[in-house]
Write a protein that holds these residues in place. Structure first.
Motif, PDB file in Angstrom:
ATOM      1  N   GLN A 139      31.485 -32.687   3.789  1.00  0.00           N
ATOM      2  CA  GLN A 139      30.774 -32.032   2.702  1.00  0.00           C
ATOM      3  C   GLN A 139      30.884 -30.522   2.879  1.00  0.00           C
ATOM      4  N   LEU A 140      31.022 -29.843   1.764  1.00  0.00           N
ATOM      5  CA  LEU A 140      31.003 -28.385   1.794  1.00  0.00           C
ATOM      6  C   LEU A 140      29.594 -27.942   1.424  1.00  0.00           C
ATOM      7  N   THR A 141      28.910 -27.308   2.358  1.00  0.00           N
ATOM      8  CA  THR A 141      27.541 -26.869   2.130  1.00  0.00           C
ATOM      9  C   THR A 141      27.407 -25.401   2.505  1.00  0.00           C
ATOM     10  N   LEU A 142      26.204 -24.886   2.306  1.00  0.00           N
ATOM     11  CA  LEU A 142      25.935 -23.503   2.700  1.00  0.00           C
ATOM     12  C   LEU A 142      26.001 -23.320   4.209  1.00  0.00           C
ATOM     13  N   ALA A 143      25.999 -24.407   4.950  1.00  0.00           N
ATOM     14  CA  ALA A 143      26.090 -24.315   6.407  1.00  0.00           C
ATOM     15  C   ALA A 143      27.453 -23.780   6.836  1.00  0.00           C
ATOM     16  N   LEU A 144      28.433 -23.766   5.927  1.00  0.00           N
ATOM     17  CA  LEU A 144      29.732 -23.178   6.249  1.00  0.00           C
ATOM     18  C   LEU A 144      29.693 -21.648   6.194  1.00  0.00           C
ATOM     19  N   LEU A 145      28.612 -21.094   5.660  1.00  0.00           N
ATOM     20  CA  LEU A 145      28.491 -19.632   5.593  1.00  0.00           C
ATOM     21  C   LEU A 145      28.586 -18.974   6.969  1.00  0.00           C
ATOM     22  N   PRO A 146      27.898 -19.479   8.000  1.00  0.00           N
ATOM     23  CA  PRO A 146      28.077 -18.871   9.322  1.00  0.00           C
ATOM     24  C   PRO A 146      29.508 -18.985   9.839  1.00  0.00           C
ATOM     25  N   THR A 147      30.212 -20.043   9.448  1.00  0.00           N
ATOM     26  CA  THR A 147      31.606 -20.189   9.862  1.00  0.00           C
ATOM     27  C   THR A 147      32.456 -19.057   9.282  1.00  0.00           C
ATOM     28  N   GLY A 148      32.297 -18.806   7.997  1.00  0.00           N
ATOM     29  CA  GLY A 148      33.039 -17.713   7.356  1.00  0.00           C
ATOM     30  C   GLY A 148      32.679 -16.368   7.947  1.00  0.00           C
ATOM     31  N   LEU A 149      31.388 -16.169   8.192  1.00  0.00           N
ATOM     32  CA  LEU A 149      30.935 -14.922   8.807  1.00  0.00           C
ATOM     33  C   LEU A 149      31.556 -14.755  10.190  1.00  0.00           C
TER      34      LEU A 149
END
Length: 105
Positions: free
Chosen positions: A41-51
């Motif tokens: 699933q693509l969730t907002l939890a991927l935001l730290p990954t991008g950061l």
């Protein structure tokens, strides 16, 4: 006080420190990505990954610039910690907090 055998090693030590930091942040990004993508699933939890990816790249690029500057003799300008170093440091702290929150949730 540096001994004659230490002359010129400051740039190498600085480069290694920046490389270690960049590698650590990139590893953080990889671990967060694996954790989130394993859920399919693509969730907002991927935001730290991008950061983390952005911080790792910025750290590697800026570290290379500082290492090159230290290799010049005489130094063209003061190389004391300035804005970018503080910004990267606080970015790593923020990433650590976000990563902790992402793992808990």
């Amino acid at each position: 006080m540096t001994s004659p055998s230490d002359a010129g090693l400051q740039a190498e030590r600085t480069g290694l420190a920046w490389s270690r930091t960049s590698l650590g942040v990139a590893a953080n990004a990889a671990l967060l990505a694996v954790r989130e993508l394993s859920h399919a699933q693509l969730t907002l939890a991927l935001l730290p990954t991008g950061l983390a990816v952005v911080i790792a790249i910025a750290t590697a690029v800026y570290g290379r610039r500082r290492t090159r500057a230290l290799r010049l003799a005489p130094l063209p300008h003061p190389v004391a910690a300035r804005g970018p170093v503080l910004l990267l440091g606080w970015s790593v702290v923020a990433l650590a907090v976000l990563s902790g929150v992402a793992v808990i949730l």
